[in-house]
Scaffold this active site. Structure first.
Site, mmCIF file in Angstrom:
data_model
loop_
_atom_site.group_PDB
_atom_site.id
_atom_site.type_symbol
_atom_site.label_atom_id
_atom_site.label_comp_id
_atom_site.label_asym_id
_atom_site.label_seq_id
_atom_site.Cartn_x
_atom_site.Cartn_y
_atom_site.Cartn_z
ATOM 1 N N ASP A 131 0.874 -1.166 0.000
ATOM 2 C CA ASP A 131 0.000 0.000 0.000
ATOM 3 C C ASP A 131 0.917 1.224 0.000
ATOM 4 O OD1 ASP A 131 -2.076 2.042 0.894
ATOM 5 O OD2 ASP A 131 -3.265 0.238 1.170
ATOM 6 N N ASP A 141 3.517 2.186 -4.678
ATOM 7 C CA ASP A 141 2.536 2.886 -5.500
ATOM 8 C C ASP A 141 2.313 2.025 -6.736
ATOM 9 O OD1 ASP A 141 1.064 4.465 -7.210
ATOM 10 O OD2 ASP A 141 2.418 6.184 -7.144
ATOM 11 N N TYR A 182 -14.256 7.411 -11.104
ATOM 12 C CA TYR A 182 -14.324 6.171 -10.329
ATOM 13 C C TYR A 182 -15.214 5.142 -11.018
ATOM 14 C CZ TYR A 182 -14.851 2.994 -6.370
ATOM 15 O OH TYR A 182 -14.848 1.885 -5.571
ATOM 16 N N LYS A 218 -13.606 1.691 -12.657
ATOM 17 C CA LYS A 218 -14.024 0.368 -12.215
ATOM 18 C C LYS A 218 -14.642 -0.436 -13.367
ATOM 19 C CE LYS A 218 -12.653 0.366 -7.962
ATOM 20 N NZ LYS A 218 -11.469 -0.453 -7.598
#
Length: 248
Positions: A38, A61, A153, A157
Site C-alpha cells: 500500500d 505505489d 471512479y 471500475k
C-alpha cells in the site's frame, strides 16, 4: 468446502485497511505466504501487527510501473494476485466541468493502471508454473453508477472489469484464471465512513432498503469471495464478475 493455501505465495495490494487488510489476513489464516502493499505505511504496519507477523508488508505505489517490477523481483514468483488498491483518492463528486486532467488521471492510475502493471509483473512467473490466480476488486460502481457521483471512479471500475475479461481469455491457455469481485457499499475504511455519515439517517435507510438482505455487509464478506476465486474449487471459473452486495 475446504479452502487452504499452504505453499502459495499471495500478494494483496491496498492492504493498509478495509478489504485489502481483511483479504491479506484471511489468506494468512489459511496457510498462505502473504505479501501486502500500500502507499499507507502506518496502515500496513497495523495489518502486519494484526497478522502476528504472518503478513510481510512493503510500501508501493501500484501506478508506478518501474516500482511494481522492482517489487516483484524482491518477492519472487506470485501464485495469487489480488488487485485491491483503488478508491477515489480523496475526491468528492463534482460537476464534470470542474474535473481537472490530474483528478481524472489519479483515479485511473490506481484503479486501472495499477491492476494492469501488477498483473503484467506477476504473469511471467505464473506462466512458468502453468498456473495462477488474479482477482481484481472493482465495485458496484463499475456495473452501474457510483454513489459518490465521481465520474472517473465509475469509469475506472468499469474499465477494470473489461481488463478482467480480456486477461481471462489471454491467460487462460496458461492455466491462469482472472476474475473480479464487485463489492456493494461496505463501511470498511475512512472514505466509506465519511460517505456513510454524509448520507444522513434518511439516506442510510434508503440505501439499506435497496439491498435485498436489508443490511450492510463487511470486509470479511469480500474476503470470502476472494478466497473462493483463489481456491482450487474455482479452477474452471474465469472472466467472471461476482457482485457481493447483499442483493440488488
Amino acid at each position: 468446502m475446504d479452502i487452504a493455501f499452504s505453499g502459495k505465495a499471495v500478494l494483496v495490494t491496498g492492504a493498509a485497511h478495509g478489504f485489502g487488510r481483511a483479504i491479506a489476513l484471511a489468506f494468512a489464516a489459511n496457510g498462505a505466504k502473504v505479501f501486502a502493499c500500500d502507499v499507507n505505511a502506518e496502515g500496513l504496519a497495523e495489518t502486519e501487527r494484526l497478522s502476528d507477523g504472518a503478513v510481510s508488508v512493503f510500501t508501493l505505489d501500484v501506478g508506478d510501473c518501474a516500482a511494481v517490477r522492482a517489487a516483484i523481483e524482491r518477492t519472487g514468483p506470485i501464485d495469487i494476485l489480488v488487485n485491491n488498491a483503488g478508491g477515489v483518492r480523496g475526491q468528492v463528486g463534482r460537476p464534470i466541468e470542474d474535473i481537472s486532467e490530474s483528478d481524472w488521471q489519479a483515479i485511473f492510475d490506481v484503479n486501472v493502471s495499477g491492476a494492469f502493471f501488477m498483473s503484467q509483473a506477476v504473469v511471467p512467473g505464473m506462466k512458468a508454473k502453468g498456473a495462477g490466480r488474479i482477482i481484481n476488486i472493482s465495485s458496484g460502481a463499475g456495473l452501474g453508477i457510483s454513489l459518490t457521483g465521481i465520474q472517473a471512479y465509475a469509469s475506472a471500475k468499469a474499465a477494470q472489469i473489461g481488463l478482467t475479461r480480456q486477461l481471462a481469455h489471454e491467460l487462460g491457455p496458461f492455466g491462469i484464471t482472472v476474475n473480479n469481485v464487485a463489492p456493494g457499499f461496505v463501511r470498511s475504511n475512512p472514505t466509506t465512513e465519511r460517505q456513510w455519515h454524509a448520507m444522513g439517517e434518511e439516506g442510510q435507510q434508503k440505501l439499506i432498503q435497496n439491498i435485498a438482505m436489508k443490511r450492510l455487509g463487511s470486509a470479511d464478506d469480500i474476503a470470502n469471495a476472494v478466497m473462493f476465486f483463489a481456491s482450487e474449487q474455482a479452477g474452471w471459473i474465469s472472466g467472471q464478475v461476482l457482485s457481493v452486495d447483499g442483493g440488488k
